[in-house]
Write a protein that holds these residues in place. Structure first.
Motif, PDB file in Angstrom:
ATOM      1  N   VAL A 212       0.840  -1.207   0.000  1.00 35.33           N
ATOM      2  CA  VAL A 212       0.000   0.000   0.000  1.00 35.33           C
ATOM      3  C   VAL A 212       0.873   1.254   0.000  1.00 35.33           C
ATOM      4  CG1 VAL A 212      -1.643   1.346   1.366  1.00 35.33           C
ATOM      5  CG2 VAL A 212      -2.011  -1.096   1.038  1.00 35.33           C
ATOM      6  N   GLY A 213       1.924   1.268   0.819  1.00 34.31           N
ATOM      7  CA  GLY A 213       2.811   2.438   0.883  1.00 34.31           C
ATOM      8  C   GLY A 213       3.475   2.735  -0.443  1.00 34.31           C
ATOM      9  N   VAL A 214       3.953   1.713  -1.101  1.00 31.92           N
ATOM     10  CA  VAL A 214       4.596   1.901  -2.414  1.00 31.92           C
ATOM     11  C   VAL A 214       3.572   2.364  -3.446  1.00 31.92           C
ATOM     12  CG1 VAL A 214       5.759   0.691  -4.308  1.00 31.92           C
ATOM     13  CG2 VAL A 214       6.527   0.363  -1.958  1.00 31.92           C
ATOM     14  N   ALA A 215       2.375   1.789  -3.415  1.00 31.91           N
ATOM     15  CA  ALA A 215       1.328   2.221  -4.352  1.00 31.91           C
ATOM     16  C   ALA A 215       0.986   3.693  -4.131  1.00 31.91           C
ATOM     17  CB  ALA A 215       0.082   1.361  -4.197  1.00 31.91           C
ATOM     18  N   PHE A 216       0.933   4.096  -2.859  1.00 28.16           N
ATOM     19  CA  PHE A 216       0.566   5.477  -2.530  1.00 28.16           C
ATOM     20  C   PHE A 216       1.686   6.456  -2.882  1.00 28.16           C
ATOM     21  CE2 PHE A 216       0.220   9.048   0.491  1.00 28.16           C
ATOM     22  CZ  PHE A 216      -1.048   9.489   0.190  1.00 28.16           C
ATOM     23  N   TYR A 217       2.909   6.171  -2.432  1.00 26.93           N
ATOM     24  CA  TYR A 217       4.009   7.115  -2.630  1.00 26.93           C
ATOM     25  C   TYR A 217       4.676   6.999  -3.994  1.00 26.93           C
ATOM     26  CZ  TYR A 217       3.675   8.491   2.249  1.00 26.93           C
ATOM     27  OH  TYR A 217       3.227   8.978   3.443  1.00 26.93           O
ATOM     28  N   ALA A 218       5.043   5.791  -4.392  1.00 29.82           N
ATOM     29  CA  ALA A 218       5.757   5.620  -5.663  1.00 29.82           C
ATOM     30  C   ALA A 218       4.795   5.516  -6.843  1.00 29.82           C
ATOM     31  CB  ALA A 218       6.657   4.386  -5.611  1.00 29.82           C
ATOM     32  N   GLY A 219       3.673   4.829  -6.632  1.00 27.44           N
ATOM     33  CA  GLY A 219       2.706   4.659  -7.710  1.00 27.44           C
ATOM     34  C   GLY A 219       1.757   5.822  -7.854  1.00 27.44           C
ATOM     35  N   ARG A 220       1.782   6.730  -6.874  1.00 29.94           N
ATOM     36  CA  ARG A 220       0.947   7.931  -6.882  1.00 29.94           C
ATOM     37  C   ARG A 220      -0.544   7.604  -7.000  1.00 29.94           C
ATOM     38  NH1 ARG A 220       4.258  12.583  -9.897  1.00 29.94           N
ATOM     39  NH2 ARG A 220       2.460  13.686  -9.122  1.00 29.94           N
ATOM     40  N   LYS A 221      -0.922   6.473  -6.385  1.00 28.07           N
ATOM     41  CA  LYS A 221      -2.335   6.083  -6.376  1.00 28.07           C
ATOM     42  C   LYS A 221      -3.054   6.829  -5.254  1.00 28.07           C
ATOM     43  CE  LYS A 221      -1.764   2.694  -9.353  1.00 28.07           C
ATOM     44  NZ  LYS A 221      -2.151   2.815 -10.706  1.00 28.07           N
ATOM     45  N   ARG A 222      -4.305   7.135  -5.480  1.00 32.24           N
ATOM     46  CA  ARG A 222      -5.111   7.799  -4.452  1.00 32.24           C
ATOM     47  C   ARG A 222      -5.605   6.771  -3.447  1.00 32.24           C
ATOM     48  NH1 ARG A 222      -8.794  10.754  -8.718  1.00 32.24           N
ATOM     49  NH2 ARG A 222      -9.636   8.674  -8.543  1.00 32.24           N
ATOM     50  N   ILE A 223      -5.890   7.233  -2.245  1.00 34.08           N
ATOM     51  CA  ILE A 223      -6.408   6.357  -1.198  1.00 34.08           C
ATOM     52  C   ILE A 223      -7.678   5.661  -1.675  1.00 34.08           C
ATOM     53  CG2 ILE A 223      -7.506   6.369   1.080  1.00 34.08           C
ATOM     54  CD1 ILE A 223      -5.306   8.280   1.994  1.00 34.08           C
TER      55      ILE A 223
ATOM     56  N   ILE B 167      -6.802   2.749  -4.080  1.00 36.63           N
ATOM     57  CA  ILE B 167      -6.247   1.593  -3.365  1.00 36.63           C
ATOM     58  C   ILE B 167      -7.357   0.904  -2.571  1.00 36.63           C
ATOM     59  CG2 ILE B 167      -4.546   0.829  -1.671  1.00 36.63           C
ATOM     60  CD1 ILE B 167      -2.905   3.374  -2.431  1.00 36.63           C
ATOM     61  N   ALA B 168      -8.255   1.691  -1.985  1.00 38.63           N
ATOM     62  CA  ALA B 168      -9.364   1.134  -1.206  1.00 38.63           C
ATOM     63  C   ALA B 168     -10.300   0.321  -2.100  1.00 38.63           C
ATOM     64  CB  ALA B 168     -10.134   2.245  -0.504  1.00 38.63           C
ATOM     65  N   ARG B 169     -10.540   0.793  -3.314  1.00 37.32           N
ATOM     66  CA  ARG B 169     -11.383   0.025  -4.237  1.00 37.32           C
ATOM     67  C   ARG B 169     -10.747  -1.321  -4.558  1.00 37.32           C
ATOM     68  NH1 ARG B 169     -12.802   4.917  -6.331  1.00 37.32           N
ATOM     69  NH2 ARG B 169     -11.204   4.955  -7.930  1.00 37.32           N
ATOM     70  N   TYR B 170      -9.434  -1.323  -4.755  1.00 35.97           N
ATOM     71  CA  TYR B 170      -8.736  -2.591  -4.984  1.00 35.97           C
ATOM     72  C   TYR B 170      -8.865  -3.484  -3.751  1.00 35.97           C
ATOM     73  CZ  TYR B 170      -5.098  -6.042  -5.342  1.00 35.97           C
ATOM     74  OH  TYR B 170      -4.423  -7.237  -5.353  1.00 35.97           O
ATOM     75  N   LEU B 171      -8.695  -2.910  -2.583  1.00 40.53           N
ATOM     76  CA  LEU B 171      -8.816  -3.675  -1.343  1.00 40.53           C
ATOM     77  C   LEU B 171     -10.208  -4.288  -1.205  1.00 40.53           C
ATOM     78  CD1 LEU B 171      -7.547  -4.603   1.304  1.00 40.53           C
ATOM     79  CD2 LEU B 171      -8.190  -2.406   2.299  1.00 40.53           C
ATOM     80  N   GLN B 172     -11.225  -3.553  -1.615  1.00 39.08           N
ATOM     81  CA  GLN B 172     -12.594  -4.082  -1.563  1.00 39.08           C
ATOM     82  C   GLN B 172     -12.778  -5.268  -2.510  1.00 39.08           C
ATOM     83  OE1 GLN B 172     -14.872  -0.278  -1.959  1.00 39.08           O
ATOM     84  NE2 GLN B 172     -16.149  -1.297  -0.421  1.00 39.08           N
ATOM     85  N   ARG B 173     -12.061  -5.284  -3.640  1.00 39.80           N
ATOM     86  CA  ARG B 173     -12.146  -6.438  -4.534  1.00 39.80           C
ATOM     87  C   ARG B 173     -11.509  -7.668  -3.898  1.00 39.80           C
ATOM     88  NH1 ARG B 173     -10.973  -2.534  -8.644  1.00 39.80           N
ATOM     89  NH2 ARG B 173      -8.805  -3.191  -8.715  1.00 39.80           N
ATOM     90  N   VAL B 174     -10.444  -7.446  -3.127  1.00 35.78           N
ATOM     91  CA  VAL B 174      -9.763  -8.550  -2.447  1.00 35.78           C
ATOM     92  C   VAL B 174     -10.544  -8.984  -1.203  1.00 35.78           C
ATOM     93  CG1 VAL B 174      -7.635  -9.191  -1.234  1.00 35.78           C
ATOM     94  CG2 VAL B 174      -7.516  -7.779  -3.284  1.00 35.78           C
TER      95      VAL B 174
ATOM     96  N   GLU C 143     -11.034   2.403   3.081  1.00 36.44           N
ATOM     97  CA  GLU C 143     -10.246   3.634   3.085  1.00 36.44           C
ATOM     98  C   GLU C 143      -9.539   3.835   4.416  1.00 36.44           C
ATOM     99  OE1 GLU C 143     -12.692   6.912   1.830  1.00 36.44           O
ATOM    100  OE2 GLU C 143     -12.731   6.208  -0.249  1.00 36.44           O
ATOM    101  N   ASP C 144     -10.196   3.489   5.518  1.00 32.15           N
ATOM    102  CA  ASP C 144      -9.551   3.592   6.831  1.00 32.15           C
ATOM    103  C   ASP C 144      -8.338   2.675   6.915  1.00 32.15           C
ATOM    104  OD1 ASP C 144     -11.384   5.477   7.701  1.00 32.15           O
ATOM    105  OD2 ASP C 144     -12.566   4.054   8.896  1.00 32.15           O
ATOM    106  N   ARG C 145      -8.458   1.480   6.378  1.00 35.63           N
ATOM    107  CA  ARG C 145      -7.335   0.543   6.394  1.00 35.63           C
ATOM    108  C   ARG C 145      -6.182   1.054   5.533  1.00 35.63           C
ATOM    109  NH1 ARG C 145     -11.559  -2.114   8.060  1.00 35.63           N
ATOM    110  NH2 ARG C 145     -11.431  -4.053   9.239  1.00 35.63           N
TER     111      ARG C 145
END
Length: 82
Positions: free
Chosen positions: A21-32, A35-42, A52-54
């Motif tokens: 998640v950290g790499v996706a947020f900082y290096a991948g420049r993904k929005r919270i 990433i949360a939508r991806y997390l919901q699929r998993v 989003e809280d996670r």
């Protein structure tokens, strides 16, 4: 860049979800929200807010772990120099 990467990898393993998640947020420049939508699929049992809280928690934990790793590395380098 090498120093930061070394500190990140010493703080977290590359298969750690916090690292991912950290790499996706900082290096991948993904929005919270992205990433949360991806997390919901998993983990479809999570609500949007829970996901989003996670993600926010992971980003916070990632930042804290990397900061502490950098601080320890700087201290180690200073102590080894005359």
């Amino acid at each position: 860049g090498d120093f930061v990467e070394k500190c990140i990898l010493s703080a977290l393993k590359n298969d750690d979800p916090v690292y991912v998640v950290g790499v996706a947020f900082y290096a991948g420049r993904k929005r919270i929200s992205d990433i949360a939508r991806y997390l919901q699929r998993v983990a479809p049992w999570l609500t949007r807010k829970q996901a989003e809280d996670r993600v926010r928690w992971c980003v916070s934990h990632f930042s804290s772990a990397v900061f502490l790793s950098m601080k320890a590395e700087i201290k180690r380098v200073r102590e080894n120099k005359p």
